[in-house]
Design an enzyme around this catalytic site. Structure first.
Site, PDB file in Angstrom:
ATOM      1  N   LYS A 133      64.682  44.823  39.275  1.00  0.00           N
ATOM      2  CA  LYS A 133      63.427  44.834  38.514  1.00  0.00           C
ATOM      3  C   LYS A 133      63.567  45.761  37.317  1.00  0.00           C
ATOM      4  O   LYS A 133      64.302  46.745  37.365  1.00  0.00           O
ATOM      5  CB  LYS A 133      62.290  45.358  39.412  1.00  0.00           C
ATOM      6  CG  LYS A 133      61.210  44.321  39.704  1.00  0.00           C
ATOM      7  CD  LYS A 133      60.230  44.825  40.724  1.00  0.00           C
ATOM      8  CE  LYS A 133      58.917  45.264  40.112  1.00  0.00           C
ATOM      9  NZ  LYS A 133      57.917  45.617  41.146  1.00  0.00           N
ATOM     10  N   HIS A 177      45.754  54.813  41.214  1.00  0.00           N
ATOM     11  CA  HIS A 177      46.620  55.232  42.328  1.00  0.00           C
ATOM     12  C   HIS A 177      46.183  56.607  42.847  1.00  0.00           C
ATOM     13  O   HIS A 177      46.097  56.825  44.059  1.00  0.00           O
ATOM     14  CB  HIS A 177      48.077  55.369  41.866  1.00  0.00           C
ATOM     15  CG  HIS A 177      48.733  54.110  41.406  1.00  0.00           C
ATOM     16  ND1 HIS A 177      49.344  53.990  40.177  1.00  0.00           N
ATOM     17  CD2 HIS A 177      48.906  52.903  42.019  1.00  0.00           C
ATOM     18  CE1 HIS A 177      49.874  52.787  40.053  1.00  0.00           C
ATOM     19  NE2 HIS A 177      49.615  52.098  41.149  1.00  0.00           N
ATOM     20  N   SER A 190      49.272  49.420  36.182  1.00  0.00           N
ATOM     21  CA  SER A 190      50.357  50.066  35.433  1.00  0.00           C
ATOM     22  C   SER A 190      50.818  49.153  34.299  1.00  0.00           C
ATOM     23  O   SER A 190      51.125  49.626  33.196  1.00  0.00           O
ATOM     24  CB  SER A 190      51.542  50.358  36.358  1.00  0.00           C
ATOM     25  OG  SER A 190      51.156  51.257  37.356  1.00  0.00           O
ATOM     26  N   ARG A 221      42.176  45.918  44.255  1.00  0.00           N
ATOM     27  CA  ARG A 221      41.308  46.005  43.079  1.00  0.00           C
ATOM     28  C   ARG A 221      40.321  44.857  43.014  1.00  0.00           C
ATOM     29  O   ARG A 221      39.141  45.038  42.836  1.00  0.00           O
ATOM     30  CB  ARG A 221      42.145  46.012  41.797  1.00  0.00           C
ATOM     31  CG  ARG A 221      42.786  47.335  41.530  1.00  0.00           C
ATOM     32  CD  ARG A 221      43.930  47.209  40.590  1.00  0.00           C
ATOM     33  NE  ARG A 221      45.051  46.544  41.246  1.00  0.00           N
ATOM     34  CZ  ARG A 221      46.265  46.487  40.749  1.00  0.00           C
ATOM     35  NH1 ARG A 221      46.525  47.011  39.583  1.00  0.00           N
ATOM     36  NH2 ARG A 221      47.233  45.895  41.408  1.00  0.00           N
TER      37      ARG A 221
HETATM   38  P1  ADP Z   1      53.333  47.291  43.235  1.00  0.00           P
HETATM   39  O1  ADP Z   1      54.539  47.313  42.398  1.00  0.00           O
HETATM   40  O2  ADP Z   1      53.556  47.240  44.703  1.00  0.00           O
HETATM   41  O3  ADP Z   1      52.220  46.385  42.758  1.00  0.00           O
HETATM   42  P2  ADP Z   1      51.791  49.448  42.176  1.00  0.00           P
HETATM   43  O4  ADP Z   1      52.375  50.761  41.853  1.00  0.00           O
HETATM   44  O5  ADP Z   1      51.309  48.644  41.057  1.00  0.00           O
HETATM   45  O6  ADP Z   1      52.822  48.749  43.099  1.00  0.00           O
HETATM   46  O7  ADP Z   1      50.605  49.654  43.193  1.00  0.00           O
HETATM   47  C1  ADP Z   1      50.765  50.310  44.433  1.00  0.00           C
HETATM   48  C2  ADP Z   1      49.525  50.119  45.234  1.00  0.00           C
HETATM   49  O8  ADP Z   1      48.419  50.673  44.523  1.00  0.00           O
HETATM   50  C3  ADP Z   1      49.143  48.673  45.494  1.00  0.00           C
HETATM   51  O9  ADP Z   1      48.539  48.595  46.750  1.00  0.00           O
HETATM   52  C4  ADP Z   1      48.135  48.370  44.412  1.00  0.00           C
HETATM   53  O10 ADP Z   1      47.239  47.349  44.784  1.00  0.00           O
HETATM   54  C5  ADP Z   1      47.418  49.684  44.330  1.00  0.00           C
HETATM   55  N1  ADP Z   1      46.796  49.908  43.038  1.00  0.00           N
HETATM   56  C6  ADP Z   1      47.331  49.750  41.822  1.00  0.00           C
HETATM   57  N2  ADP Z   1      46.427  50.031  40.859  1.00  0.00           N
HETATM   58  C7  ADP Z   1      45.283  50.379  41.494  1.00  0.00           C
HETATM   59  C8  ADP Z   1      43.959  50.750  41.069  1.00  0.00           C
HETATM   60  N3  ADP Z   1      43.637  50.784  39.791  1.00  0.00           N
HETATM   61  N4  ADP Z   1      43.036  51.025  42.015  1.00  0.00           N
HETATM   62  C9  ADP Z   1      43.360  50.949  43.319  1.00  0.00           C
HETATM   63  N5  ADP Z   1      44.568  50.579  43.792  1.00  0.00           N
HETATM   64  C10 ADP Z   1      45.507  50.302  42.897  1.00  0.00           C
END
Ligand code: ADP
Length: 162
Positions: free
Chosen positions: A43, A19, A130, A92
């Site tokens: 959630k 992120h 995450s 990703r």
């Molecule tokens: P959500 O609950 O919407 O999946 P996340 O917090 O997991 O939210 O992710 C928010 C954004 O960051 C999404 O667009 C996700 O694809 C992106 N994201 C999550 N992990 C990574 C990563 N390792 N590299 C790039 N983008 C990421």
């Protein structure tokens, strides 16, 4: 010329180096980025919304044009409230694509004029999520190359408590 402002929504439960990399890269393109910690009461999260906002904010405090906020509800309502037309999402792998395409089309149908900007994950972080971080940390695995030292400490505290 008007300011180029974008929002970057997500659960950030917790924020990972993946992120952070997306925000660092897009903060050079947009004038301001609102990172929005999304909260859905139905959630289950490891970190409360207050904790997620605090930890995400601390992880991004080196970026002067980035602010962290939270929102409970639809992302498009947040975008409308702020008058923002640009949304950043990270991609990703091909597995993200179908979900992101569906979400992007649904959001654009609810909020015409909204543009979703996709940034490919840096290859170093392309496998980090995450949920994987939480799963590995829960069993005492090493997540030090996936999250910041701050988040690593907070994960350890969480799993000692639970
Ligand atoms: P959500 O609950 O919407 O999946 P996340 O917090 O997991 O939210 O992710 C928010 C954004 O960051 C999404 O667009 C996700 O694809 C992106 N994201 C999550 N992990 C990574 C990563 N390792 N590299 C790039 N983008 C990421």
């Amino acid at each position: 010329m008007s300011e180029r402002i974008a929002i970057y929504p997500g659960s950030f439960d917790p924020v990972t180096l993946g992120h952070i990399n997306i925000v660092e890269r897009t903060s050079k393109i947009f004038d301001h980025i609102h990172v929005v910690v999304m909260h859905n009461p139905s959630k289950k999260y490891l970190f409360s919304v207050e904790e997620r906002v605090k930890l995400t904010g601390l992880s991004l405090e080196h970026l002067s044009n980035v602010s962290v906020d939270y929102h409970c509800g639809l992302m498009v309502d947040y975008a409308r409230k702020k008058g923002v037309k640009c949304v950043i999402r990270g991609l990703r792998a091909v597995t993200d694509f179908e979900f992101e395409l569906q979400m992007a089309n649904a959001n654009r149908s609810m909020c015409p004029g909204l543009e979703i900007f996709f940034l490919m994950s840096d290859v170093t972080y392309s496998f980090i999520s995450s949920s994987m971080v939480k799963e590995v940390a829960k069993f005492g695995g090493d997540v030090s190359t996936w999250v910041s030292p701050l988040i690593e400490r907070e994960l350890k505290l969480k799993f000692v408590q639970t």
